[in-house]
Design a protein around this motif. Structure first.
Motif, PDB file in Angstrom:
ATOM      1  N   VAL A  51       0.401  -4.318  -0.240  1.00 34.40           N
ATOM      2  CA  VAL A  51       1.815  -4.677  -0.348  1.00 34.40           C
ATOM      3  C   VAL A  51       2.554  -3.964  -1.470  1.00 34.40           C
ATOM      4  N   TRP A  52       1.823  -3.268  -2.354  1.00 38.91           N
ATOM      5  CA  TRP A  52       2.468  -2.592  -3.482  1.00 38.91           C
ATOM      6  C   TRP A  52       1.514  -1.568  -4.054  1.00 38.91           C
ATOM      7  N   ASN A  85       8.787  -3.843  -1.950  1.00 37.49           N
ATOM      8  CA  ASN A  85       8.460  -4.194  -0.578  1.00 37.49           C
ATOM      9  C   ASN A  85       8.949  -5.619  -0.276  1.00 37.49           C
ATOM     10  N   TRP A  88       7.205  -7.674   2.354  1.00 39.40           N
ATOM     11  CA  TRP A  88       5.748  -7.812   2.221  1.00 39.40           C
ATOM     12  C   TRP A  88       5.027  -7.128   3.386  1.00 39.40           C
ATOM     13  N   ASP A  89       5.570  -5.994   3.813  1.00 37.66           N
ATOM     14  CA  ASP A  89       4.950  -5.243   4.902  1.00 37.66           C
ATOM     15  C   ASP A  89       3.640  -4.635   4.431  1.00 37.66           C
ATOM     16  N   LEU A  91       1.657  -1.635   3.744  1.00 36.59           N
ATOM     17  CA  LEU A  91       2.029  -0.259   3.456  1.00 36.59           C
ATOM     18  C   LEU A  91       0.935   0.750   3.788  1.00 36.59           C
ATOM     19  N   SER A  94       1.828   3.825   5.775  1.00 36.07           N
ATOM     20  CA  SER A  94       2.765   4.734   5.093  1.00 36.07           C
ATOM     21  C   SER A  94       2.046   5.740   4.198  1.00 36.07           C
TER      22      SER A  94
END
Length: 96
Positions: A51-52, A85, A88-89, A91, A94
């Motif tokens: 998430v980060w 984010n 809260w996708d 990631l 990505s």
């Protein structure tokens, strides 16, 4: 030459259980967490969602950031995730 580093947060859901870690290969480490390949906290609590993250040119800088963040209170950590984010996708995709 210094090795790049990443500080990252895995979660089991929006504002759920979170885990802060550091690695030199974010894609590989996130894959390991997502698929339960690492025994321990993330596997036990289902923290499979990236998430980060932050990238650093120096792995030692990333380690220092991780240690500092682990001392933060939970609300600061959640706010840091929400800045990057808000949904809260996950990631993970990505990264490629």
């Amino acid at each position: 030459m210094n090795k790049r580093g990443y500080v990252y947060i895995m979660a089991n859901g929006r504002a759920g259980t979170i885990y802060i870690g550091v690695t030199s290969d974010l894609a590989a480490r996130a894959y390991q967490h997502r698929n339960g390949l690492i025994d321990g906290f993330t596997k036990e609590y289902g923290c499979h969602r990236l998430v980060w993250y932050e990238a650093y040119d120096d792995l030692d800088e990333a380690r220092l950031r991780e240690l500092r963040m682990k001392k933060w209170n939970r609300q600061w950590k959640l706010a840091e995730i929400e800045r990057m984010n808000p949904g809260w996708d996950d990631l993970f995709e990505s990264l490629f």
